[in-house]
Design an enzyme around this catalytic site. Structure first.
Site, short mmCIF file in Angstrom:
data_model
loop_
_atom_site.label_atom_id
_atom_site.label_comp_id
_atom_site.label_asym_id
_atom_site.label_seq_id
_atom_site.Cartn_x
_atom_site.Cartn_y
_atom_site.Cartn_z
N VAL A 66 0.85 -1.20 0.00
CA VAL A 66 0.00 0.00 0.00
C VAL A 66 0.88 1.24 0.00
O VAL A 66 1.74 1.40 0.87
CB VAL A 66 -0.93 0.00 1.22
CG1 VAL A 66 -1.79 1.26 1.23
CG2 VAL A 66 -1.82 -1.24 1.23
N ARG A 81 -3.14 13.61 0.73
CA ARG A 81 -4.26 14.45 1.17
C ARG A 81 -5.31 14.66 0.07
O ARG A 81 -5.96 15.70 0.01
CB ARG A 81 -3.76 15.82 1.65
CG ARG A 81 -2.75 15.75 2.80
CD ARG A 81 -3.39 15.27 4.08
NE ARG A 81 -2.47 15.30 5.19
CZ ARG A 81 -1.77 14.25 5.63
NH1 ARG A 81 -1.91 13.07 5.02
NH2 ARG A 81 -0.93 14.36 6.65
N THR A 140 -7.99 6.31 1.14
CA THR A 140 -9.35 5.93 1.53
C THR A 140 -10.08 5.28 0.36
O THR A 140 -10.80 4.28 0.54
CB THR A 140 -10.13 7.16 2.03
OG1 THR A 140 -9.49 7.64 3.22
CG2 THR A 140 -11.58 6.81 2.34
N GLU A 200 2.75 2.14 9.51
CA GLU A 200 2.34 3.22 10.40
C GLU A 200 1.01 2.82 11.04
O GLU A 200 -0.04 2.98 10.44
CB GLU A 200 2.20 4.53 9.65
CG GLU A 200 3.50 5.06 9.04
CD GLU A 200 3.29 6.38 8.33
OE1 GLU A 200 3.32 7.42 9.01
OE2 GLU A 200 3.10 6.36 7.10
N TYR A 253 -4.36 2.69 10.01
CA TYR A 253 -5.34 1.69 9.61
C TYR A 253 -6.52 1.52 10.56
O TYR A 253 -7.49 0.87 10.21
CB TYR A 253 -4.62 0.36 9.37
CG TYR A 253 -3.74 0.42 8.14
CD1 TYR A 253 -4.29 0.29 6.88
CD2 TYR A 253 -2.38 0.68 8.25
CE1 TYR A 253 -3.51 0.38 5.75
CE2 TYR A 253 -1.58 0.79 7.12
CZ TYR A 253 -2.15 0.64 5.87
OH TYR A 253 -1.37 0.75 4.74
N PHE A 273 4.54 -9.92 4.92
CA PHE A 273 4.09 -10.04 3.53
C PHE A 273 3.85 -8.67 2.93
O PHE A 273 3.26 -8.49 1.94
CB PHE A 273 2.83 -10.91 3.44
CG PHE A 273 1.70 -10.48 4.36
CD1 PHE A 273 0.79 -9.52 3.97
CD2 PHE A 273 1.57 -11.04 5.62
CE1 PHE A 273 -0.24 -9.12 4.81
CE2 PHE A 273 0.53 -10.68 6.45
CZ PHE A 273 -0.38 -9.72 6.06
#
Length: 416
Positions: free
Chosen positions: A89, A97, A102, A126, A130, A416
């Protein structure tokens, strides 16, 4: 998604094989831009599931990435439950921003639901990110730096019956994978490795060794059968008083306590080495109770696997419970509203059912709390003490907290 710059709005689409290189390059840049060894890049190219991966494209430029491996995760009771392993990701620094993350999370969870997979799991670079998408830390991992000149190991009966010998890692890969597969049903959080993932344990780029040796391997045998293995590196260091080498453990697995003890004893006793560095191990691993001085092992804890219930009913019904439980949850889940409402969980050590109900709620909580306790490593009672769970029926909290526990600590064996 909002875009405050001129030009076309970025679009999300399924990853095409021919777009993998720019897609992966965006990921590498987002994680610091360090060049990745060719063998590592090749491995993850082969592991990428294109139909389960998405990219965000601003014209011809890739500016966002996300993937979802098709995993089977062990849950309390030993069942393997389908789970989407969220991975890779990233959002380009030029496009922060703007709601891209999302939008990708929305697309992924909708896709996972359509695939009929009740869970999504990830490891978080981080952790603060999440939680707003319903993920919660469900497992922790143990790391240590053991002073092997001062710490002694007391091994259980039968350890001397186990032979430990060196072997080339690739030559014994199949046998090691068989040992790993035998352990998967025994511990929640473990991943049943699909074809190709066995190569992860052999990945050994020189750039990642930090002056240490190439990957080494020993196998443990009893009556000619391989019952365990350890993969590790050694690094010779010298100080004025003599040798000061370091052993760094990469992976260790044993089918029984004596096998595990034999492997740990070997690692403690390698010549010219004074420290044993271990990372990412189970919280309840036996060596902690066999050492003569736990303080000189410098144990540390860290969050590991994050769990998100995509289908509350299917997920809670897929595991067993260590004590009888019959409780109604009032679940909040703003990001996946199909989970919101009341669910009755009825279960015991033999199985469970979780269905919609109109009955009065016994406990109220969000989907994050259910994710945290799902694998049995976090207590509902502890979350209630933190203000994250509210008890509406006296006794319901103690009943559910006991039922959700696990006899062994959940553990994610590799990233992973």
């Amino acid at each position: 998604m909002a875009n405050d710059t001129a030009g076309p709005v970025p679009t999300i689409r399924e990853l095409r094989p021919e777009d993998w290189d720019p897609w992966y390059d965006n990921l590498i840049r987002a994680f610091g831009g360090s060049e990745e060894p060719a063998e590592e890049r090749e491995l993850f190219n082969g592991l990428t599931e294109h139909s389960r991966s998405i990219g965000v494209w601003d014209g011809a430029e890739c500016v966002g990435t996300a993937g979802a491996y098709s995993f089977l995760v062990t849950v309390p009771g030993g069942a393997s439950v389908p789970a989407a392993g969220i991975t890779m990701v990233s959002v380009a620094a030029t496009h922060r921003r703007r709601g891209l993350l999302t939008a990708m999370m929305r697309r992924q969870l909708d896709d996972i639901r359509s695939w009929g997979e009740p869970l999504a799991v990830l490891t978080a670079s981080e952790p603060a990110i999440y939680g707003r998408y319903g993920y919660a830390a469900a497992t922790r991992q143990l790391s240590a730096e053991i002073d092997t000149t001062q710490v002694r190991l007391s091994v259980p009966p039968g350890t001397d019956d186990v032979r430990v010998r060196y072997a080339a890692p690739a030559d014994v890969l199949d046998a090691c994978e068989a040992v790993y597969a035998s352990l998967v049903p025994r511990r929640p959080g473990m991943l049943a490795r699909r074809p190709g993932w066995e190569r992860l344990g052999l990945l050994d780029p020189q750039a990642h060794r930090d002056g240490a040796s190439a990957l080494q391997c020993v196998v443990a045998e009893r009556r000619g059968e391989i019952t365990g293995y350890a993969r590790f590196r050694t690094k010779a260091e010298w100080i004025a008083s003599g040798h000061n080498g370091v052993v760094t453990l990469a992976d260790l697995a044993g089918e029984d306590p004596a096998t595990e003890a034999a492997l740990w004893r070997f690692l403690f006793g390698i010549d010219l080495m004074t420290r044993l560095v271990v990372r990412g191990r189970p919280l309840d691993e036996a060596w902690q109770y066999q050492v003569s001085d736990i303080r000189r092992c410098l144990p540390r804890l860290r969050d590991s696997l994050y769990v998100r219930l995509v289908d509350v009913g299917a997920a809670l019904g897929a595991r067993t419970y260590q004590a009888p439980v019959d409780v109604v949850f009032e679940v909040e889940d703003a990001f996946c509203p199909w989970n919101e409402g009341r669910w009755r969980l009825s279960g015991d050590p033999k199985g469970a059912v979780c269905e919609r109900t109109a009955d009065a709620a016994d406990l109220t909580l969000s989907v994050r709390e259910l994710g945290a306790v799902y694998l049995g490593g976090v207590s509902l009672a502890a979350l209630a003490a933190a203000g994250r769970v509210r008890e509406l029926r006296e006794g319901a909290l103690a009943e559910a907290a006991t039922a959700f526990g696990s006899a062994v600590a959940p553990w994610l064996p590799h990233g992973f």
